[in-house]
Write a protein that holds these residues in place. Structure first.
Motif, mmCIF file in Angstrom:
data_model
loop_
_atom_site.group_PDB
_atom_site.id
_atom_site.type_symbol
_atom_site.label_atom_id
_atom_site.label_comp_id
_atom_site.label_asym_id
_atom_site.label_seq_id
_atom_site.Cartn_x
_atom_site.Cartn_y
_atom_site.Cartn_z
ATOM 1 N N LEU A 174 0.835 -1.200 0.000
ATOM 2 C CA LEU A 174 0.000 0.000 0.000
ATOM 3 C C LEU A 174 0.871 1.252 0.000
ATOM 4 N N PRO A 175 1.386 1.654 -1.154
ATOM 5 C CA PRO A 175 2.103 2.932 -1.208
ATOM 6 C C PRO A 175 1.167 4.070 -0.813
ATOM 7 N N ASP A 176 1.734 5.215 -0.506
ATOM 8 C CA ASP A 176 0.956 6.317 0.049
ATOM 9 C C ASP A 176 -0.285 6.661 -0.777
ATOM 10 N N ALA A 177 -0.128 6.705 -2.090
ATOM 11 C CA ALA A 177 -1.268 7.082 -2.941
ATOM 12 C C ALA A 177 -2.397 6.067 -2.814
ATOM 13 N N ALA A 178 -2.058 4.787 -2.771
ATOM 14 C CA ALA A 178 -3.084 3.747 -2.629
ATOM 15 C C ALA A 178 -3.733 3.808 -1.253
ATOM 16 N N LEU A 179 -2.944 4.139 -0.246
ATOM 17 C CA LEU A 179 -3.468 4.250 1.109
ATOM 18 C C LEU A 179 -4.477 5.391 1.209
ATOM 19 N N LEU A 180 -4.168 6.514 0.593
ATOM 20 C CA LEU A 180 -5.088 7.645 0.609
ATOM 21 C C LEU A 180 -6.374 7.325 -0.157
ATOM 22 N N ALA A 230 4.630 11.991 6.458
ATOM 23 C CA ALA A 230 3.909 12.830 7.421
ATOM 24 C C ALA A 230 2.714 13.523 6.767
ATOM 25 N N ALA A 231 2.882 13.961 5.530
ATOM 26 C CA ALA A 231 1.775 14.623 4.834
ATOM 27 C C ALA A 231 0.613 13.663 4.602
ATOM 28 N N THR A 232 0.929 12.404 4.335
ATOM 29 C CA THR A 232 -0.117 11.394 4.143
ATOM 30 C C THR A 232 -0.883 11.171 5.438
ATOM 31 N N LEU A 233 -0.165 11.081 6.536
ATOM 32 C CA LEU A 233 -0.818 10.888 7.836
ATOM 33 C C LEU A 233 -1.729 12.069 8.169
ATOM 34 N N ALA A 234 -1.288 13.255 7.844
ATOM 35 C CA ALA A 234 -2.108 14.438 8.116
ATOM 36 C C ALA A 234 -3.394 14.398 7.292
ATOM 37 N N GLN A 235 -3.294 13.992 6.039
ATOM 38 C CA GLN A 235 -4.501 13.895 5.207
ATOM 39 C C GLN A 235 -5.447 12.823 5.732
ATOM 40 N N LEU A 236 -4.889 11.711 6.181
ATOM 41 C CA LEU A 236 -5.717 10.641 6.731
ATOM 42 C C LEU A 236 -6.442 11.089 7.989
ATOM 43 N N ALA A 237 -5.734 11.779 8.856
ATOM 44 C CA ALA A 237 -6.337 12.237 10.107
ATOM 45 C C ALA A 237 -7.517 13.166 9.861
ATOM 46 N N ALA A 238 -7.476 13.911 8.768
ATOM 47 C CA ALA A 238 -8.551 14.853 8.462
ATOM 48 C C ALA A 238 -9.806 14.153 7.929
ATOM 49 N N MET A 239 -9.696 12.884 7.554
ATOM 50 C CA MET A 239 -10.823 12.177 6.947
ATOM 51 C C MET A 239 -11.764 11.528 7.954
ATOM 52 N N PHE A 257 -8.703 8.870 14.251
ATOM 53 C CA PHE A 257 -7.668 8.229 13.439
ATOM 54 C C PHE A 257 -6.465 7.925 14.305
ATOM 55 N N THR A 258 -5.926 6.711 14.157
ATOM 56 C CA THR A 258 -4.782 6.274 14.958
ATOM 57 C C THR A 258 -3.758 5.588 14.052
ATOM 58 N N PHE A 259 -2.500 5.884 14.289
ATOM 59 C CA PHE A 259 -1.409 5.179 13.612
ATOM 60 C C PHE A 259 -0.662 4.381 14.665
ATOM 61 N N ARG A 260 -0.826 3.063 14.635
ATOM 62 C CA ARG A 260 -0.171 2.186 15.615
ATOM 63 C C ARG A 260 1.185 1.742 15.067
ATOM 64 N N HIS A 261 2.217 2.240 15.673
ATOM 65 C CA HIS A 261 3.565 1.837 15.287
ATOM 66 C C HIS A 261 3.844 0.434 15.797
#
Length: 235
Positions: A169-175, A215-224, A228-232
Motif C-alpha cells: 500500500l504505497p501512500d497514494a493507494a493508502l489515501l 507525514a503529509a499522508t498521515l495528516a490527510q488521513l487524520a482529516a478524513m 484516526f490512529t497510527f499504531r507503530h
C-alpha cells in the motif's frame, strides 16, 4: 447435536483486544485467506490436533466473571465457524460483553451475529479490487465490501484497521483506500504498521519502513475520520 466452536487457543486476559475493556480472547481455528503478513499462520488450517473443547473454554470463562468485562472472538477468522452464534449466546448468558475481530470474509454469518456484538474490530486490507495481491484469493474484495457495508449499517461501535506495508500500500493507494472508507461511513480508522516479528514472508520482512507513510499522508488521513490512529510496531 449442535456443532461446537473450533477453538485454537484462548488468552485469559487482554487489555488491548477490546478498547477500554478488559477481555478474554477466544481464537477460532481456520481462515481461508493467506495474507503474507499473517502472524497467526497456525490458525489458518481448519483442522488442528490442538483444539480446546468449548466446554473447557466456558469453564475458564466462568472463572473470569468479575475479572474481565468482555470476550473477544478472534482468529483465524471467527465468522468461518457455524457455531459462532451459539458461542456468543453462551458468553452473553455469563454476563460478558462480546467483541469480534473479523477480516470481513463471510457477510452472511457476520450479519447473523452482529446483533449479539457490542464492538467489532475489522480489517480492510486494500482497495477492494486489489485484495487478491494480499489474500491470495480471487475476488476476495467482494465479501469484504459487503461486510463493511453491513457493519456500518448496523451501528455497532467499530474499529476499522489496515495493516500497511510500502510494497502493498504505497501512500497514494493508502489515501485512495481511506477516502473510500470515509465515504462509506467509517468513523474510526486505524493504521497498523507492519511488524516483521513472526512474518514468514522474507520479502516483506526485509523491507525498509522508515518514513512510511509520509507525514503529509498521515495528516490527510487524520482529516478524513472523526478518530484516526497510527499504531507503530513498538506500540
Amino acid at each position: 447435536m449442535a456443532k461446537e466452536l473450533r477453538v485454537g487457543g484462548v488468552t485469559p486476559f487482554s487489555a488491548t483486544d477490546y478498547p477500554g475493556q478488559l477481555a478474554a480472547v477466544v481464537f477460532v481455528q481456520g481462515c481461508p485467506w493467506r495474507c503474507g503478513y499473517c502472524h497467526n499462520p497456525h490458525l489458518q488450517p481448519r483442522s488442528s490436533d490442538a483444539l480446546t473443547p468449548w466446554a473447557d473454554v466456558l469453564a475458564l470463562l466462568r472463572r473470569r466473571v468479575g475479572l474481565v468485562d468482555a470476550v473477544v472472538f478472534s482468529g483465524g477468522e471467527a465468522c468461518m465457524d457455524p457455531a459462532l452464534e451459539n458461542a456468543m449466546r453462551d458468553v452473553k448468558a455469563l454476563g460478558f460483553g462480546v467483541g469480534l475481530h473479523t477480516a470481513c470474509i463471510y457477510p452472511q454469518r457476520l450479519t447473523q451475529v452482529l446483533p449479539l456484538v457490542d464492538w467489532v474490530g475489522f480489517d480492510i486490507k486494500a482497495a477492494f479490487t486489489d485484495y487478491r495481491a494480499i489474500t491470495g484469493v480471487a475476488n476476495s474484495g467482494d465479501p469484504a465490501r459487503a461486510c463493511l457495508d453491513a457493519i456500518v449499517k448496523s451501528g455497532v461501535p467499530h474499529e476499522c484497521r489496515t495493516t500497511i506495508h510500502p510494497a502493498l500500500l504505497p501512500d497514494a493507494a493508502l489515501l485512495e483506500l481511506a477516502a473510500t472508507l470515509a465515504k462509506k461511513g467509517v468513523t474510526n480508522y486505524v493504521l497498523q504498521q507492519f511488524s516483521a516479528a513472526g512474518c514468514a514472508n522474507a520479502q516483506l520482512a526485509d523491507a525498509t519502513l522508515h518514513g512510511y507513510p509520509a507525514a503529509a499522508t498521515l495528516a490527510q488521513l487524520a482529516a478524513m475520520f472523526a478518530r484516526f490512529t497510527f499504531r507503530h510496531t513498538q506500540d
